[in-house]
Scaffold this active site. Structure first.
Site, PDB file in Angstrom:
ATOM      1  CG  LEU A 122       0.072   0.349   2.630  1.00  0.00           C
ATOM      2  CD1 LEU A 122      -0.427   1.858   2.524  1.00  0.00           C
ATOM      3  CD2 LEU A 122      -1.165  -0.491   3.098  1.00  0.00           C
ATOM      4  CE1 TYR A 123       4.239   1.489   3.796  1.00  0.00           C
ATOM      5  CE2 TYR A 123       6.728   0.641   3.014  1.00  0.00           C
ATOM      6  CZ  TYR A 123       5.636   0.420   4.205  1.00  0.00           C
ATOM      7  OH  TYR A 123       6.495   0.167   5.405  1.00  0.00           O
ATOM      8  N   GLY A 124       2.584   4.376  -0.649  1.00  0.00           N
ATOM      9  CA  GLY A 124       2.459   5.413  -1.496  1.00  0.00           C
ATOM     10  C   GLY A 124       1.146   5.307  -2.745  1.00  0.00           C
ATOM     11  CB  THR A 178       1.972   4.447  -6.753  1.00  0.00           C
ATOM     12  OG1 THR A 178       2.763   5.163  -6.128  1.00  0.00           O
ATOM     13  CG2 THR A 178       1.011   4.351  -7.241  1.00  0.00           C
ATOM     14  CE  LYS A 238       5.577  -3.298   6.312  1.00  0.00           C
ATOM     15  NZ  LYS A 238       6.970  -2.505   5.464  1.00  0.00           N
TER      16      LYS A 238
END
Length: 142
Positions: A45-47, A50, A74
């Site tokens: 899910l970071y960014g 993206t 993760k």
């Protein structure tokens, strides 16, 4: 399994932070390796989903052997954003979600394997048996 003494977090490399270009990410990877740090921590899910792709695109253009670095990712948090149509932010540790998350992370990172997969956060609703089954399937796919 061997990881570098400091693990390099990538959460703020993309749109949630510095918003680096692929060239900027390459410079961060090069600097990390020059300092002896070869383990990179990601999450699907970071960014807003993206940053793994940003990293994977940058890394794939470099002349670094995949075996010389370690990728951690993760999964388990579903976050509504422009890239996902989840209704609310929630946890999902179902077998289907874990397996799809790993497949997406591998595609984004342009990698054949993850060195370590973590559940992003514990949830009081998670089913330990289903999670164990998911990890068993992933181990068989090595």
């Amino acid at each position: 399994m061997k990881f570098s003494p400091i693990i390099i977090g990538t959460m703020r490399w993309g749109v949630w932070g510095a918003d680096h270009s692929a060239k900027g990410v390459q410079e961060l990877i090069e600097t990390s390796l020059e300092e002896g740090f070869s383990t990179f921590d990601h999450a699907d899910l970071y960014g807003n989903y993206t940053t793994e792709k940003l990293f994977g695109d940058a890394f794939s253009e470099m002349k670094i052997k995949r075996e010389e670095v370690q990728f951690i990712s993760k999964c388990g948090i579903q976050m509504p954003c422009e890239n996902r149509s989840y209704g609310i932010k929630s946890y999902n540790y179902s077998r289907d979600h874990i397996l799809k998350s790993v497949d997406q992370s591998l595609e984004n990172l342009q990698a054949d394997y993850l060195d370590l997969l973590l559940l992003h956060r514990p949830s009081p609703l998670m089913n330990p048996e289903e999670i164990a089954e998911s990890f068993a399937i992933l181990r068989e796919q090595k």
